[in-house]
Motif scaffolding. Structure first.
Motif, PDB file in Angstrom:
ATOM      1  N   ASP A 234       8.780  33.167  -7.851  1.00  0.00           N
ATOM      2  CA  ASP A 234       8.855  33.983  -6.741  1.00  0.00           C
ATOM      3  C   ASP A 234       7.607  33.815  -5.766  1.00  0.00           C
ATOM      4  O   ASP A 234       7.640  33.756  -4.604  1.00  0.00           O
ATOM      5  CB  ASP A 234       8.984  35.504  -6.876  1.00  0.00           C
ATOM      6  N   GLU A 237       7.695  30.259  -4.041  1.00  0.00           N
ATOM      7  CA  GLU A 237       8.480  30.271  -2.774  1.00  0.00           C
ATOM      8  C   GLU A 237       7.886  31.427  -1.742  1.00  0.00           C
ATOM      9  O   GLU A 237       8.264  30.935  -0.616  1.00  0.00           O
ATOM     10  CB  GLU A 237      10.032  30.989  -3.337  1.00  0.00           C
ATOM     11  N   ASP A 238       7.127  32.337  -2.228  1.00  0.00           N
ATOM     12  CA  ASP A 238       6.520  33.297  -1.229  1.00  0.00           C
ATOM     13  C   ASP A 238       5.264  32.494  -0.362  1.00  0.00           C
ATOM     14  O   ASP A 238       5.196  32.499   0.932  1.00  0.00           O
ATOM     15  CB  ASP A 238       5.757  34.528  -2.016  1.00  0.00           C
ATOM     16  N   ILE A 242       7.824  26.018  -2.722  1.00  0.00           N
ATOM     17  CA  ILE A 242       9.182  25.667  -3.233  1.00  0.00           C
ATOM     18  C   ILE A 242      10.309  26.094  -2.347  1.00  0.00           C
ATOM     19  O   ILE A 242      10.076  26.998  -1.799  1.00  0.00           O
ATOM     20  CB  ILE A 242       9.363  25.910  -4.574  1.00  0.00           C
ATOM     21  N   ARG A 243      11.348  25.520  -2.344  1.00  0.00           N
ATOM     22  CA  ARG A 243      12.834  26.121  -1.745  1.00  0.00           C
ATOM     23  C   ARG A 243      13.841  26.168  -2.813  1.00  0.00           C
ATOM     24  O   ARG A 243      14.316  25.333  -3.554  1.00  0.00           O
ATOM     25  CB  ARG A 243      13.286  25.074  -0.701  1.00  0.00           C
ATOM     26  N   THR A 244      14.554  27.478  -2.628  1.00  0.00           N
ATOM     27  CA  THR A 244      15.551  27.564  -3.787  1.00  0.00           C
ATOM     28  C   THR A 244      16.851  27.623  -2.960  1.00  0.00           C
ATOM     29  O   THR A 244      17.004  28.390  -1.822  1.00  0.00           O
ATOM     30  CB  THR A 244      15.355  28.955  -4.341  1.00  0.00           C
ATOM     31  N   VAL A 262      16.292  24.243  -7.336  1.00  0.00           N
ATOM     32  CA  VAL A 262      14.873  24.377  -6.781  1.00  0.00           C
ATOM     33  C   VAL A 262      14.138  22.939  -6.562  1.00  0.00           C
ATOM     34  O   VAL A 262      14.400  22.127  -7.025  1.00  0.00           O
ATOM     35  CB  VAL A 262      14.103  25.000  -7.851  1.00  0.00           C
ATOM     36  N   ARG A 265       8.993  21.747  -1.889  1.00  0.00           N
ATOM     37  CA  ARG A 265       9.473  21.326  -0.330  1.00  0.00           C
ATOM     38  C   ARG A 265       8.674  20.088   0.157  1.00  0.00           C
ATOM     39  O   ARG A 265       9.315  19.497   1.041  1.00  0.00           O
ATOM     40  CB  ARG A 265       8.932  22.722   0.461  1.00  0.00           C
TER      41      ARG A 265
END
Length: 390
Positions: A234, A237-238, A242-244, A262, A265
């Motif tokens: 998290d 990604e925040d 990274i991109r989920t 995952v 990016r």
């Protein structure tokens, strides 16, 4: 300066909203873009870097400072360092609205998304528009020749990495970027996760780029709990690192996989974490295919039309689509991504297209011509992939 495609959109939003936020990871070019936008404005602008004590001290009495510079575009960089400003901005914007000032007052830059969105959504609902600045895209680097695209793929989209004088200097820049992020930037955001643990997690994700995430495997590898792994993911990604990608959830009576995929990016960061310096290093590594998939996908999703939703599709029987775009007006695009100049699709792709009732079918490949490969599938060059989704 490499012109950014999003600049025109932000300039339009500044004519419609009192505040516009540009979100993106550090060093992606937010400050440079803000400066370029400020130069197009009729009024003067004021820039404050909230990481600098000298600039932060100017906001000891923020309402007075904003009043002093009323009529100017005020740029607030690294806003996550002073989240208390959001509630003050609300009052200032509402007060100015009664005086006839309705748009183009504040340009807010931030390096974290979820916390920033949470703060602003509570205080500035209806008063702020959000945009996200990603790394340089294929379109922004203009030349769609293979060698140019390969350079962007190898080095990634951070401007300083892409424009470095050599692959070696680009690699050094990215290595230092990773270390700085882990050792300085993330702790400053209040995270108490050890830098060594995050680096190991980030490296594990690089090795499994674009694969379905197995929380238990990651937890075992880091000798921690699944709950902690979720918290670490998290955080990454925040920070827009990274991109989920979620699995398609349509009700078709099939046994669909449930774990998300995952992607790191920026492809350049992936390669740095794996110590891949040159194109020869990359092409000789087992990650090359999945790295290419993540690179193309990030370029495409950065151009995703508002209201469209990205998914991937996979069943336990082997039917699979790399990327499904659910269009806001209805209809699904099925997109497969191949590194080969002569892409071949499996039966699983065609079965999956029938499952999701794909109205358009594409395979994105690194060639230069667009052509049909049969069964309703169009092969399109990677340089044209972004226009596909606009």
């Amino acid at each position: 300066m490499i012109p950014r495609e999003i600049q025109r959109q932000i300039q339009t939003l500044l004519t419609e909203f009192p505040a516009v936020a540009i979100l993106g990871p550090r060093q992606v070019g937010k400050t440079t873009l803000a400066d370029a936008i400020a130069k197009t404005m009729k009024s003067k602008s004021v820039y404050l870097d909230l990481e600098l004590p000298s600039d932060l001290s100017k906001l000891h009495e923020p309402e007075q400072y904003f009043e002093l510079h009323k009529g100017k575009l005020i740029i607030l960089d690294e806003i996550q360092r002073a989240p208390e400003l959001f509630s003050i901005l609300r009052g200032v914007i509402d007060h100015r609205k009664r005086e006839g000032y309705t748009s183009g007052q504040f340009l807010i830059l931030g390096s974290a998304s979820l916390d920033l969105l949470k703060q602003s959504s509570e205080s500035l609902a209806g008063r702020i528009a959000f945009t996200e600045l990603t790394g340089l895209s294929i379109n922004e680097t203009y030349n769609h020749k293979t060698d140019n695209i390969n350079r962007l793929w190898l080095r990634g989209g951070f401007p300083d990495s892409y424009t470095a004088p050599s692959d070696q200097s680009s690699f050094r820049w990215r290595s230092n970027f990773i270390s700085t992020y882990l050792e300085r930037d993330i702790p400053q955001l209040g995270s108490r996760i050890p830098a060594t643990t995050l680096r190991r997690l980030w490296t594990m994700l690089a090795h499994s780029q674009g694969s379905q995430v197995n929380m238990s495997t990651l937890a075992t590898g880091l000798d921690t709990s699944v709950t902690s792994i979720k918290r670490y993911l998290d955080l990454l990604e925040d920070l827009l690192l990274i991109r989920t990608l979620r699995p398609w959830a349509g009700n078709i009576g099939k046994r669909l996989v449930k774990s998300p995929k995952v992607y790191i990016r920026d492809s350049g960061l992936t390669h740095s974490l794996l110590n891949l310096i040159t194109m020869d290093d990359l092409l000789g590594h087992t990650i090359a295919g999945l790295s290419w998939e993540g690179f193309v996908m990030e370029n495409m999703l950065s151009n995703l039309k508002l209201g469209s939703t990205p998914w991937f599709y996979r069943t336990s029987a082997g039917a699979e689509i790399d990327l499904i775009i659910e269009k806001p007006g209805g209809g699904n695009f099925a997109i497969e991504i191949k590194k080969s100049l002569t892409p071949v699709l499996s039966k699983g792709f065609y079965h999956a297209c029938e499952d999701v009732r794909a109205v358009e079918r594409f395979v994105v490949y690194p060639g230069t011509e667009e052509y049909s490969i049969g069964n309703g599938v169009i092969a399109i060059p990677v340089g044209n992939a972004m226009q596909l989704l606009q």
